[in-house]
Design a protein around this motif. Structure first.
Motif, PDB file in Angstrom:
ATOM      1  N   ILE A 109      10.336   3.378  -5.896  1.00 35.00           N
ATOM      2  CA  ILE A 109       8.881   3.342  -5.689  1.00 35.00           C
ATOM      3  C   ILE A 109       8.397   1.897  -5.558  1.00 35.00           C
ATOM      4  CG2 ILE A 109       6.627   3.941  -6.686  1.00 35.00           C
ATOM      5  CD1 ILE A 109       7.855   6.539  -7.684  1.00 35.00           C
ATOM      6  N   LEU A 110       9.069   0.979  -6.240  1.00 34.84           N
ATOM      7  CA  LEU A 110       8.732  -0.442  -6.061  1.00 34.84           C
ATOM      8  C   LEU A 110       8.995  -0.851  -4.605  1.00 34.84           C
ATOM      9  CD1 LEU A 110       7.860  -3.173  -7.187  1.00 34.84           C
ATOM     10  CD2 LEU A 110      10.201  -3.551  -7.962  1.00 34.84           C
ATOM     11  N   ALA A 111      10.131  -0.426  -4.088  1.00 31.24           N
ATOM     12  CA  ALA A 111      10.451  -0.725  -2.678  1.00 31.24           C
ATOM     13  C   ALA A 111       9.453  -0.030  -1.755  1.00 31.24           C
ATOM     14  CB  ALA A 111      11.870  -0.265  -2.356  1.00 31.24           C
ATOM     15  N   PHE A 112       9.064   1.170  -2.129  1.00 33.83           N
ATOM     16  CA  PHE A 112       8.092   1.929  -1.323  1.00 33.83           C
ATOM     17  C   PHE A 112       6.734   1.224  -1.290  1.00 33.83           C
ATOM     18  CE2 PHE A 112       4.698   5.102  -1.098  1.00 33.83           C
ATOM     19  CZ  PHE A 112       4.965   5.634   0.153  1.00 33.83           C
ATOM     20  N   ASP A 113       6.375   0.608  -2.418  1.00 37.65           N
ATOM     21  CA  ASP A 113       5.110  -0.127  -2.504  1.00 37.65           C
ATOM     22  C   ASP A 113       5.071  -1.215  -1.414  1.00 37.65           C
ATOM     23  OD1 ASP A 113       2.692  -1.052  -3.380  1.00 37.65           O
ATOM     24  OD2 ASP A 113       3.386  -1.819  -5.300  1.00 37.65           O
ATOM     25  N   THR A 114       6.166  -1.946  -1.295  1.00 36.51           N
ATOM     26  CA  THR A 114       6.254  -2.989  -0.261  1.00 36.51           C
ATOM     27  C   THR A 114       6.209  -2.355   1.130  1.00 36.51           C
ATOM     28  OG1 THR A 114       7.674  -4.210  -1.755  1.00 36.51           O
ATOM     29  CG2 THR A 114       7.654  -4.945   0.527  1.00 36.51           C
ATOM     30  N   ALA A 115       6.933  -1.263   1.299  1.00 39.42           N
ATOM     31  CA  ALA A 115       6.959  -0.601   2.617  1.00 39.42           C
ATOM     32  C   ALA A 115       5.560  -0.125   2.997  1.00 39.42           C
ATOM     33  CB  ALA A 115       7.929   0.576   2.586  1.00 39.42           C
ATOM     34  N   ALA A 116       4.847   0.459   2.037  1.00 38.19           N
ATOM     35  CA  ALA A 116       3.509   0.979   2.329  1.00 38.19           C
ATOM     36  C   ALA A 116       2.544  -0.179   2.640  1.00 38.19           C
ATOM     37  CB  ALA A 116       2.998   1.813   1.154  1.00 38.19           C
ATOM     38  N   SER A 117       2.673  -1.295   1.902  1.00 42.46           N
ATOM     39  CA  SER A 117       1.801  -2.445   2.170  1.00 42.46           C
ATOM     40  C   SER A 117       2.063  -2.979   3.571  1.00 42.46           C
ATOM     41  CB  SER A 117       2.055  -3.589   1.185  1.00 42.46           C
ATOM     42  OG  SER A 117       1.795  -3.171  -0.110  1.00 42.46           O
ATOM     43  N   ASN A 118       3.339  -3.096   3.924  1.00 44.71           N
ATOM     44  CA  ASN A 118       3.684  -3.615   5.251  1.00 44.71           C
ATOM     45  C   ASN A 118       3.184  -2.708   6.370  1.00 44.71           C
ATOM     46  OD1 ASN A 118       4.861  -5.897   4.267  1.00 44.71           O
ATOM     47  ND2 ASN A 118       6.921  -5.027   4.176  1.00 44.71           N
ATOM     48  N   LEU A 119       3.176  -1.423   6.070  1.00 44.95           N
ATOM     49  CA  LEU A 119       2.754  -0.438   7.063  1.00 44.95           C
ATOM     50  C   LEU A 119       1.319  -0.685   7.528  1.00 44.95           C
ATOM     51  CD1 LEU A 119       3.837   2.193   8.328  1.00 44.95           C
ATOM     52  CD2 LEU A 119       2.718   3.436   6.484  1.00 44.95           C
ATOM     53  N   TRP A 120       0.441  -1.030   6.574  1.00 43.27           N
ATOM     54  CA  TRP A 120      -0.975  -1.197   6.917  1.00 43.27           C
ATOM     55  C   TRP A 120      -1.389  -2.642   7.153  1.00 43.27           C
ATOM     56  CZ3 TRP A 120      -0.593   2.982   3.159  1.00 43.27           C
ATOM     57  CH2 TRP A 120      -1.004   4.219   3.685  1.00 43.27           C
ATOM     58  N   LYS A 121      -0.477  -3.551   6.815  1.00 45.24           N
ATOM     59  CA  LYS A 121      -0.803  -4.977   6.817  1.00 45.24           C
ATOM     60  C   LYS A 121      -1.580  -5.425   8.058  1.00 45.24           C
ATOM     61  CE  LYS A 121       1.723  -8.934   5.102  1.00 45.24           C
ATOM     62  NZ  LYS A 121       3.098  -9.205   4.679  1.00 45.24           N
TER      63      LYS A 121
END
Ligand SMILES: N[C@@H](CCC(=O)N[C@@H](CS)C(=O)NCC(=O)O)C(=O)O
Length: 244
Positions: A109-121
Protein backbone atom coordinates in the motif's frame (compact mmCIF):
# COMPACT_ATOMS: atom_id res chain seq x y z
CA UNK A 1 -10.30 6.86 26.27
CA UNK A 2 -9.37 10.52 25.74
CA UNK A 3 -10.30 11.80 22.27
CA UNK A 4 -7.39 12.17 19.88
CA UNK A 5 -6.79 15.58 18.29
CA UNK A 6 -6.54 15.95 14.53
CA UNK A 7 -5.24 19.24 13.15
CA UNK A 8 -7.29 20.15 10.06
CA UNK A 9 -7.41 23.02 7.53
CA UNK A 10 -10.62 25.08 7.21
CA UNK A 11 -12.15 26.62 4.09
CA UNK A 12 -14.99 28.94 3.11
CA UNK A 13 -17.10 25.92 2.15
CA UNK A 14 -20.07 24.87 4.19
CA UNK A 15 -18.86 21.97 6.29
CA UNK A 16 -15.29 23.28 6.13
CA UNK A 17 -13.53 20.06 5.05
CA UNK A 18 -11.75 20.06 1.70
CA UNK A 19 -8.12 19.01 2.00
CA UNK A 20 -7.13 15.47 0.92
CA UNK A 21 -4.20 14.88 3.28
CA UNK A 22 -5.98 15.61 6.58
CA UNK A 23 -8.95 13.65 5.21
CA UNK A 24 -6.82 10.46 5.20
CA UNK A 25 -6.38 10.20 9.00
CA UNK A 26 -9.93 11.49 9.52
CA UNK A 27 -11.23 8.55 7.48
CA UNK A 28 -8.93 6.11 9.36
CA UNK A 29 -10.08 7.40 12.76
CA UNK A 30 -13.69 7.04 11.65
CA UNK A 31 -13.12 3.54 10.28
CA UNK A 32 -11.47 2.38 13.48
CA UNK A 33 -14.21 4.04 15.55
CA UNK A 34 -11.73 6.08 17.58
CA UNK A 35 -12.99 9.20 19.36
CA UNK A 36 -11.36 12.38 18.09
CA UNK A 37 -11.79 16.11 17.96
CA UNK A 38 -10.59 18.58 15.38
CA UNK A 39 -8.47 21.64 15.78
CA UNK A 40 -8.82 23.90 12.77
CA UNK A 41 -5.64 25.67 11.70
CA UNK A 42 -5.77 28.25 8.91
CA UNK A 43 -3.45 27.39 6.02
CA UNK A 44 -1.26 30.47 6.61
CA UNK A 45 -0.89 29.59 10.31
CA UNK A 46 0.20 25.95 9.93
CA UNK A 47 3.91 26.60 10.54
CA UNK A 48 3.46 28.90 13.56
CA UNK A 49 0.82 26.69 15.21
CA UNK A 50 2.77 23.48 14.63
CA UNK A 51 5.95 25.06 15.99
CA UNK A 52 3.97 26.11 19.04
CA UNK A 53 2.78 22.56 19.80
CA UNK A 54 6.19 21.03 19.06
CA UNK A 55 5.20 19.07 15.95
CA UNK A 56 8.02 18.04 13.70
CA UNK A 57 8.48 19.32 10.17
CA UNK A 58 7.81 17.15 7.17
CA UNK A 59 10.57 16.33 4.72
CA UNK A 60 9.76 16.38 1.01
CA UNK A 61 11.54 14.26 -1.63
CA UNK A 62 13.21 17.41 -3.04
CA UNK A 63 14.80 18.07 0.37
CA UNK A 64 12.46 20.88 1.47
CA UNK A 65 11.45 20.88 5.12
CA UNK A 66 8.00 22.25 5.87
CA UNK A 67 5.41 22.24 8.62
CA UNK A 68 2.41 20.43 7.16
CA UNK A 69 -0.97 19.11 8.17
CA UNK A 70 -2.28 16.63 9.05
CA UNK A 71 -0.77 16.30 12.51
CA UNK A 72 -2.28 13.97 15.09
CA UNK A 73 -1.92 14.28 18.83
CA UNK A 74 -2.82 11.30 20.99
CA UNK A 75 -3.19 12.32 24.64
CA UNK A 76 -3.54 8.63 25.59
CA UNK A 77 0.08 7.92 24.64
CA UNK A 78 1.64 11.39 24.33
CA UNK A 79 2.35 10.80 20.63
CA UNK A 80 2.47 13.77 18.26
CA UNK A 81 2.67 12.56 14.67
CA UNK A 82 3.23 14.56 11.46
CA UNK A 83 2.34 13.21 7.98
CA UNK A 84 -0.72 11.26 6.89
CA UNK A 85 1.23 8.06 6.17
CA UNK A 86 3.03 8.14 9.52
CA UNK A 87 -0.31 8.77 11.23
CA UNK A 88 -1.86 5.77 9.45
CA UNK A 89 1.06 3.60 10.62
CA UNK A 90 0.79 4.95 14.15
CA UNK A 91 -2.96 4.32 14.35
CA UNK A 92 -2.58 0.81 12.98
CA UNK A 93 0.15 -0.09 15.48
CA UNK A 94 -1.53 1.54 18.46
CA UNK A 95 -5.13 0.60 17.66
CA UNK A 96 -4.91 -2.63 15.63
CA UNK A 97 -8.62 -3.50 15.75
CA UNK A 98 -10.25 -3.03 12.34
CA UNK A 99 -6.97 -3.14 10.41
CA UNK A 100 -6.28 -0.91 7.41
CA UNK A 101 -3.21 -2.93 6.34
CA UNK A 102 -4.70 -6.45 6.34
CA UNK A 103 -2.80 -9.46 5.00
CA UNK A 104 0.58 -7.78 5.58
CA UNK A 105 -0.27 -5.28 2.84
CA UNK A 106 1.48 -2.24 4.35
CA UNK A 107 4.51 -2.32 2.02
CA UNK A 108 2.35 -2.78 -1.05
CA UNK A 109 0.00 0.00 0.00
CA UNK A 110 2.98 2.30 0.55
CA UNK A 111 4.06 1.57 -3.02
CA UNK A 112 0.46 2.06 -4.15
CA UNK A 113 0.42 5.49 -2.47
CA UNK A 114 3.29 6.58 -4.73
CA UNK A 115 1.65 5.00 -7.78
CA UNK A 116 -1.65 6.77 -7.08
CA UNK A 117 0.11 10.13 -6.54
CA UNK A 118 2.02 9.75 -9.80
CA UNK A 119 -1.18 8.86 -11.60
CA UNK A 120 -2.76 12.26 -10.90
CA UNK A 121 0.39 14.34 -10.66
CA UNK A 122 0.13 15.86 -14.12
CA UNK A 123 -3.52 16.82 -13.70
CA UNK A 124 -3.78 18.19 -10.18
CA UNK A 125 -2.81 21.78 -10.92
CA UNK A 126 -6.46 22.19 -11.91
CA UNK A 127 -7.86 21.10 -8.50
CA UNK A 128 -5.08 23.17 -6.89
CA UNK A 129 -6.38 26.21 -8.76
CA UNK A 130 -9.90 25.45 -7.56
CA UNK A 131 -8.58 24.92 -4.00
CA UNK A 132 -7.30 28.49 -3.94
CA UNK A 133 -10.87 29.65 -4.63
CA UNK A 134 -12.36 28.06 -1.52
CA UNK A 135 -9.87 29.64 0.89
CA UNK A 136 -10.29 33.11 2.34
CA UNK A 137 -8.15 35.89 0.88
CA UNK A 138 -5.24 35.64 3.32
CA UNK A 139 -4.98 31.86 3.05
CA UNK A 140 -5.52 31.85 -0.71
CA UNK A 141 -2.60 34.24 -1.11
CA UNK A 142 -0.39 32.04 1.07
CA UNK A 143 -1.52 28.88 -0.71
CA UNK A 144 -0.87 30.33 -4.18
CA UNK A 145 2.63 31.56 -3.26
CA UNK A 146 3.48 28.13 -1.78
CA UNK A 147 2.14 26.23 -4.79
CA UNK A 148 3.89 28.54 -7.26
CA UNK A 149 7.18 27.79 -5.48
CA UNK A 150 6.43 24.05 -5.39
CA UNK A 151 5.35 23.78 -9.02
CA UNK A 152 7.78 26.43 -10.29
CA UNK A 153 4.95 27.90 -12.33
CA UNK A 154 3.01 31.17 -12.16
CA UNK A 155 -0.52 30.77 -10.83
CA UNK A 156 -1.97 32.06 -14.11
CA UNK A 157 -0.20 29.17 -15.89
CA UNK A 158 -1.56 26.45 -13.56
CA UNK A 159 -4.52 25.39 -15.65
CA UNK A 160 -5.81 28.22 -17.83
CA UNK A 161 -9.01 27.53 -19.74
CA UNK A 162 -8.18 26.29 -23.23
CA UNK A 163 -5.80 23.60 -24.51
CA UNK A 164 -3.88 23.26 -21.23
CA UNK A 165 -7.04 22.73 -19.15
CA UNK A 166 -8.37 20.34 -21.81
CA UNK A 167 -5.14 18.36 -21.57
CA UNK A 168 -5.55 18.21 -17.77
CA UNK A 169 -9.04 16.80 -18.23
CA UNK A 170 -7.72 14.21 -20.67
CA UNK A 171 -5.00 13.17 -18.20
CA UNK A 172 -7.64 13.02 -15.48
CA UNK A 173 -9.83 10.72 -17.52
CA UNK A 174 -6.90 8.45 -18.38
CA UNK A 175 -5.98 8.32 -14.70
CA UNK A 176 -9.48 7.21 -13.75
CA UNK A 177 -9.33 4.59 -16.51
CA UNK A 178 -6.21 3.15 -14.84
CA UNK A 179 -7.93 3.30 -11.50
CA UNK A 180 -10.85 1.39 -12.96
CA UNK A 181 -8.47 -1.34 -14.16
CA UNK A 182 -7.04 -1.57 -10.63
CA UNK A 183 -10.51 -1.94 -9.15
CA UNK A 184 -11.69 -4.37 -11.83
CA UNK A 185 -8.82 -6.79 -11.23
CA UNK A 186 -10.60 -8.46 -8.30
CA UNK A 187 -14.21 -9.14 -7.53
CA UNK A 188 -15.65 -7.12 -4.67
CA UNK A 189 -16.09 -3.40 -4.22
CA UNK A 190 -12.68 -2.69 -2.65
CA UNK A 191 -9.22 -2.63 -4.18
CA UNK A 192 -8.36 -5.77 -2.24
CA UNK A 193 -11.62 -7.43 -3.26
CA UNK A 194 -13.74 -7.99 -0.16
CA UNK A 195 -11.14 -6.50 2.17
CA UNK A 196 -11.37 -2.79 2.90
CA UNK A 197 -7.96 -1.14 3.28
CA UNK A 198 -6.03 2.11 3.41
CA UNK A 199 -5.64 1.85 -0.38
CA UNK A 200 -9.36 2.61 -0.73
CA UNK A 201 -8.94 5.57 1.61
CA UNK A 202 -6.09 6.88 -0.58
CA UNK A 203 -8.33 6.86 -3.65
CA UNK A 204 -11.46 8.09 -1.89
CA UNK A 205 -9.79 11.06 -0.18
CA UNK A 206 -8.65 12.34 -3.56
CA UNK A 207 -12.16 11.93 -4.93
CA UNK A 208 -13.36 13.74 -1.80
CA UNK A 209 -10.99 16.64 -2.59
CA UNK A 210 -12.23 16.86 -6.19
CA UNK A 211 -15.84 16.78 -5.04
CA UNK A 212 -15.28 19.56 -2.51
CA UNK A 213 -13.20 22.02 -4.54
CA UNK A 214 -14.31 21.54 -8.15
CA UNK A 215 -17.43 23.21 -9.46
CA UNK A 216 -20.53 20.98 -9.33
CA UNK A 217 -20.57 20.29 -13.06
CA UNK A 218 -16.84 19.43 -12.98
CA UNK A 219 -17.26 16.95 -10.13
CA UNK A 220 -20.37 15.48 -11.75
CA UNK A 221 -18.35 14.84 -14.88
CA UNK A 222 -15.76 12.82 -12.90
CA UNK A 223 -18.38 11.10 -10.76
CA UNK A 224 -20.24 9.96 -13.88
CA UNK A 225 -17.26 8.36 -15.67
CA UNK A 226 -17.34 4.55 -15.82
CA UNK A 227 -21.06 4.29 -15.04
CA UNK A 228 -20.90 6.56 -12.05
CA UNK A 229 -18.56 4.33 -10.09
CA UNK A 230 -16.41 7.14 -8.63
CA UNK A 231 -19.31 8.89 -6.95
CA UNK A 232 -20.44 5.50 -5.66
CA UNK A 233 -16.96 4.53 -4.45
CA UNK A 234 -16.58 7.79 -2.53
CA UNK A 235 -20.00 7.29 -0.90
CA UNK A 236 -19.13 3.66 -0.03
CA UNK A 237 -15.80 4.59 1.58
CA UNK A 238 -17.37 7.50 3.47
CA UNK A 239 -20.01 5.12 4.84
CA UNK A 240 -17.38 2.52 5.76
CA UNK A 241 -15.38 5.21 7.59
CA UNK A 242 -18.41 6.73 9.32
CA UNK A 243 -17.63 10.18 7.98
CA UNK A 244 -21.11 10.97 6.66
N1 LIG B 1 3.08 13.97 2.71
C1 LIG B 1 2.35 14.86 3.57
C2 LIG B 1 1.84 16.04 2.77
C3 LIG B 1 1.11 17.02 3.65
C4 LIG B 1 0.86 18.32 2.96
O1 LIG B 1 1.43 18.65 1.91
N2 LIG B 1 -0.03 19.08 3.59
C5 LIG B 1 -0.36 20.40 3.10
C6 LIG B 1 -1.86 20.60 3.24
S1 LIG B 1 -2.79 19.40 2.31
C7 LIG B 1 0.32 21.43 3.98
O2 LIG B 1 0.19 21.37 5.18
N3 LIG B 1 1.08 22.36 3.39
C8 LIG B 1 1.72 23.39 4.16
C9 LIG B 1 2.26 24.48 3.30
O3 LIG B 1 2.14 24.39 2.07
O4 LIG B 1 2.79 25.44 3.88
C10 LIG B 1 1.18 14.11 4.22
O5 LIG B 1 0.69 13.17 3.59
O6 LIG B 1 0.82 14.43 5.35
Amino acid sequence: MIPLILYEIPSKLEGNYWSPNPAKPRFVLGYKGLPFQLEWVEYADIASRMKEIGARQNKFPDGRELYTLPVLSDPNTGALVTDSWKIAEYLEETYPDKPIFSNKSKGLILAFDTAASNLWKAAITFPLLRSSEILNERNAKFFITAREAGLKEKFSEFSPEGPKRDEHWAIFERAMETCKEWYDSLEGKWLMGDVFSYADILIATRLFWFKRVLHDDEWEKIASWHDGRWGTLLADVERECNVV
